[in-house]
Design a protein around this motif. Sequence first.
Motif, PDB file in Angstrom:
ATOM      1  N   SER A 296      -1.586  -0.441 -10.593  1.00 34.47           N
ATOM      2  CA  SER A 296      -1.902  -0.740  -9.404  1.00 34.47           C
ATOM      3  C   SER A 296      -3.055  -1.733  -9.067  1.00 34.47           C
ATOM      4  O   SER A 296      -2.871  -2.638  -8.088  1.00 34.47           O
ATOM      5  CB  SER A 296      -2.184   0.675  -8.508  1.00 34.47           C
ATOM      6  N   GLY A 297      -3.750  -1.748 -10.305  1.00 32.70           N
ATOM      7  CA  GLY A 297      -4.808  -2.695 -10.151  1.00 32.70           C
ATOM      8  C   GLY A 297      -4.433  -4.057 -10.592  1.00 32.70           C
ATOM      9  O   GLY A 297      -4.764  -5.157  -9.596  1.00 32.70           O
TER      10      GLY A 297
ATOM     11  N   CYS B 111      -1.398   7.362  -7.188  1.00 29.58           N
ATOM     12  CA  CYS B 111      -2.749   7.078  -7.466  1.00 29.58           C
ATOM     13  C   CYS B 111      -3.657   8.205  -7.092  1.00 29.58           C
ATOM     14  O   CYS B 111      -3.308   9.205  -6.289  1.00 29.58           O
ATOM     15  CB  CYS B 111      -3.274   5.768  -6.882  1.00 29.58           C
TER      16      CYS B 111
ATOM     17  N   LEU C  36      -2.683  -5.156  -6.985  1.00 29.75           N
ATOM     18  CA  LEU C  36      -3.695  -5.677  -6.209  1.00 29.75           C
ATOM     19  C   LEU C  36      -4.191  -6.984  -6.449  1.00 29.75           C
ATOM     20  O   LEU C  36      -4.584  -8.219  -5.510  1.00 29.75           O
ATOM     21  CB  LEU C  36      -5.122  -4.558  -6.117  1.00 29.75           C
TER      22      LEU C  36
ATOM     23  N   GLN D 116       0.459   3.535  -3.618  1.00 30.50           N
ATOM     24  CA  GLN D 116      -0.677   4.709  -3.452  1.00 30.50           C
ATOM     25  C   GLN D 116      -0.288   5.955  -3.840  1.00 30.50           C
ATOM     26  O   GLN D 116      -0.932   6.715  -4.270  1.00 30.50           O
ATOM     27  CB  GLN D 116      -1.366   4.240  -2.235  1.00 30.50           C
TER      28      GLN D 116
ATOM     29  N   GLU E  17      -1.996   3.602 -12.570  1.00 28.84           N
ATOM     30  CA  GLU E  17      -3.388   3.053 -11.824  1.00 28.84           C
ATOM     31  C   GLU E  17      -3.755   1.712 -12.285  1.00 28.84           C
ATOM     32  O   GLU E  17      -4.266   0.766 -11.598  1.00 28.84           O
ATOM     33  CB  GLU E  17      -4.733   3.837 -12.092  1.00 28.84           C
TER      34      GLU E  17
ATOM     35  N   SER F 192      -8.462   6.052  -5.988  1.00 25.48           N
ATOM     36  CA  SER F 192      -7.922   4.727  -6.038  1.00 25.48           C
ATOM     37  C   SER F 192      -7.159   4.357  -5.040  1.00 25.48           C
ATOM     38  O   SER F 192      -6.925   3.223  -4.581  1.00 25.48           O
ATOM     39  CB  SER F 192      -6.957   4.871  -7.511  1.00 25.48           C
ATOM     40  N   LYS F 193      -6.595   5.250  -4.256  1.00 25.86           N
ATOM     41  CA  LYS F 193      -6.027   5.097  -2.871  1.00 25.86           C
ATOM     42  C   LYS F 193      -6.770   4.512  -1.855  1.00 25.86           C
ATOM     43  O   LYS F 193      -6.556   3.510  -1.288  1.00 25.86           O
ATOM     44  CB  LYS F 193      -5.375   6.207  -2.386  1.00 25.86           C
TER      45      LYS F 193
ATOM     46  N   ILE G  47     -10.109   0.049  -9.861  1.00 28.34           N
ATOM     47  CA  ILE G  47      -8.908   0.686 -10.058  1.00 28.34           C
ATOM     48  C   ILE G  47      -8.770   0.845 -11.509  1.00 28.34           C
ATOM     49  O   ILE G  47      -8.066   1.594 -12.216  1.00 28.34           O
ATOM     50  CB  ILE G  47      -7.775   0.122  -9.235  1.00 28.34           C
TER      51      ILE G  47
ATOM     52  N   VAL H 155     -10.495  -4.105  -7.644  1.00 33.11           N
ATOM     53  CA  VAL H 155      -9.721  -4.267  -8.751  1.00 33.11           C
ATOM     54  C   VAL H 155     -10.034  -3.718 -10.075  1.00 33.11           C
ATOM     55  O   VAL H 155      -9.697  -3.084 -10.850  1.00 33.11           O
ATOM     56  CB  VAL H 155      -9.173  -5.895  -8.839  1.00 33.11           C
TER      57      VAL H 155
ATOM     58  N   LEU I 164      -7.596   0.808  -3.234  1.00 28.90           N
ATOM     59  CA  LEU I 164      -6.320   0.057  -2.840  1.00 28.90           C
ATOM     60  C   LEU I 164      -6.330  -0.574  -1.515  1.00 28.90           C
ATOM     61  O   LEU I 164      -6.010  -1.662  -1.123  1.00 28.90           O
ATOM     62  CB  LEU I 164      -5.179   0.771  -3.307  1.00 28.90           C
TER      63      LEU I 164
ATOM     64  N   LEU J 201       0.794  -1.367  -0.009  1.00 25.86           N
ATOM     65  CA  LEU J 201       0.176  -0.003   0.109  1.00 25.86           C
ATOM     66  C   LEU J 201       0.902   1.161   0.062  1.00 25.86           C
ATOM     67  O   LEU J 201       0.532   2.124  -0.635  1.00 25.86           O
ATOM     68  CB  LEU J 201      -1.036  -0.121   1.285  1.00 25.86           C
TER      69      LEU J 201
END
Length: 946
Positions: free
Chosen positions: A761-762, A678, A765, A675, A758, A682-683, A731, A728, A686, A671
Amino acid sequence: MKVRSSVFASLCLLLEVCGIALFLRGFFPVPVKSSFTSKSKLSDLPAEPLSSGNGPNTSKVPPPLFKRVVIVLIDALREDFVFGTKGRQFMPYTRHVIERGSSLSFMARVRPPTVTMPRIKALTTGSIPGFIDVVINLNSQALLEDSLIWQAKAAGKRIIFYGDDTWVRLFPKHFVEYDGTTSFFVSDYTEVDNNVTRHLDSTLKRDDWDMLILHYLGLDHIGHLSGPHSSLVGPKLIEMDDVLKKIHASLISKETEGSLPNLLVLCGDHGMSETGSHGGSSDPEVRTPLVLISPAFKRKTGMEKPSTVEQVDLAPTLALALGLPISQNSVGILIPPVFQETSLREQLRFLHLNGFQLSCLLKDSMAGYEKGYEQFRVAEKSHGNWMKLYLEGNASEVLSNMGKKVLKQYLDALKAMSSALSRQLGKYDMYSMVVGMILIFQVLLLLLLATPEALSGGARVELPLGSALLSLPFYLLCLLCTSVHMLVCTSTENSCYLCGLPWSFAVAAIVVVSATLCLLREEGRARSPHKNSSDPSSFSELDILLLTGTLGHLFSLGASSFIEEEHQSWYFLLSTLCLAIFQDVCRTYFSERRGPADELCHPHPREVAPSKKWLALATPLLTLACCRFLRSLNQTGVQWAHLPDLGHWLTSAEHKVALSLLSASSLALILILVQHRCSLVSKIALALGLLGVYSYRAAVGNVLFPWQHNLRDLSKGTVEARFVYVFVLGILFSGAKDLLRSQVVTADVRLKARGLWEVYSGLVLLASLLFRPHNLPVLSCSLLIQTAMRQFIWWEQHYDAAQITIMHYWFGQAFFYFQGNSNNIATVDISAGFVGLDTYVEAPAIFLTAFSTYAGPLLWACHLVCYLSLEHARSTTAMAHGCYCFALLRSIPAAAYVILVTALRYHLFIWSVFSPKLLYEAMHTLVSTAMCLFLTVMDQNHGGRP
């Protein structure tokens, strides 16, 4: 002729696809099959070999030995689960029957690939399926070839089946009653077996069946979920022992005086690796128990060491024991102890029928092979002489000794013929493989020659196609390739795929190969004046390391041991890279004397704070420490995979608290590292998603909640996993929206960079959800290394896109093995495909399994795109440069693997270890090249602006 770099890359991609497809077409072997389309019949069986005249029962199978047969197939039943300490502890009744009852015990050796559908084929047909059946296993079709099930149905026997629905798909009209359950939903290890057992009481009371087949899946699913040493294995073995006790008691109660005895068969389709998976060729995967229980056998007086047989031997043994012909494509031989209580004449007759079937298959599939066939003919002739004396009423000891000698001759002949047929497991189409290799190498050389021009400001490639097609070498090459094609197609003994194609396709392929060779010649001549680009003095030490390291890894794959332990090569290269970066940092920040070459290769960066210098110096050391920790987390490869590692320690029941703390810390670090780039929404998504990941693992019992003190009923975690999937998708949607806005509405560099991050990031996750808890440090360490290298090394050290691309490639390959993966298909974590699913759905299961397996390389590839986009000071040419180099770099290992398979084509090990790696490299090549094309086209649509 000038073409755009994107068009040029598309043409190269097309040719590479054709080359890989052609090579794979020749690489996957054609299993040994009889050319006769009809099934074996009793009327086709030969008479007993008599030197003169005929006797009674000369053209039939001897009478059956058993009235009914019950086959209990326990999926993934390892040998030590029955014959080892687990068997003594959890299967007491079965062990008592093995040690003191009327039974025969064997260790059945399985041939790779050790997955369910090919093994069912081997058990029912006696043939050895090919590795292509691993793919077909996902969607089995009706089995049309001769099999034990077909022969039993044709003989009027009534067959009942309960269990894995693969049987129903293979034999759709053969069972008078059946109930199938899906074998792919590995999260279920209770209902899948209860659905089989619930039919037992009513079926065993009835007399309207002759063969009962039960395929239990729970043990296999437990292995995929938590491994062979899970606490769930013991209760499941106890359950299976109770099932065997119930069946055996029912069969004994149905025995009547004067009737044929019944037979109970306990077997496994394959074993289970130390990680709980299967598919490869390790001993735990290929060693399964085979126990035959019947009053027809002598009662044991103690535990005996089980002898070894081949799994394919069960099909001909059961066929003749039930009075049925042996399947045409069977390569198995009879198991002699099953028939040792019959008369010597019947034993010789059984072996004669088995030898006749093998000799027919041998003559049909292996022209020119005489050794085993001649041995069989000699034994058959001796058998005829023995029959003559037997029918004359000779009952002396000479006749008995002569019969035993004939028996041994038959067994030797059967073993020789079966061994010869097994060696013909794969008939490689070498011609197609060579042509595919040539095409792949042509594309590789063309990419290497055209890369400087493709990455220039014009982003166009000059292809001297006209001069190449009008040159004399082109026509000479066409004539040469045509003559070679005709020579191969008219002289080869084995059928070639290319020879079976129409001549129009063959001519087109010859023209393409010849034109590409001439194009390479013209490109080489055109590039030869530009010597500055190949001047070794223009390469830095890091460039030389990256180049020699990549090529060294390529050449290392010339030995099978380097394939088995490929992770060691990547660990070594990664450690060397960290030391080289450490030297660069020291030279840049702390070297007092800087020569002209250093100024050229390593220009002094802008003034930075002293703290940042020390952080840059610590970054390669931190990377080394992380890599050393991750190496001890998962033991992989072949030679040392059985040794305990940190992952085994963490997953043991007594260390669940330590695993919980490590998982929570890893998720918190993920995290923190992800983050910061983002958006606010989105943060939040997440953070909630990572909390859902921990909740899911707690729900399925992998980790503990802080307030959880007592064991409670564990759920399947379906709700928690779907909770994470929602975040998921959210994001990914947010990132895709920002990317679309940056391309359509406004050319905002920051918006584009945020959208890419982002999306990344997805995916992080999603990987957090699919990774097992002890592997979460792999993901967090990957993000930590990416952050440190991005902040203090890549940009501050002025590394170019090509260098950063190759570094990402090295890190991605190393993290593939840090996850515990290997080149063995057995290390694929099937359970990841069913996270959040309460039933089997094919598409998401395949996607999730593939993503979890290749998360390391894919996340590093995605980070490469994000990094090159985030550094907006660099031109879009640099981004295309990096992506293009990535696509090119993926082609090099693919070509190396092609060479390797050809060089080691006679090694059976390739089937279980190499093929998944080859397919992965081919897939990764296509994906990375498509990514390069997409980014190049998108940047050209915006006029080359960042």
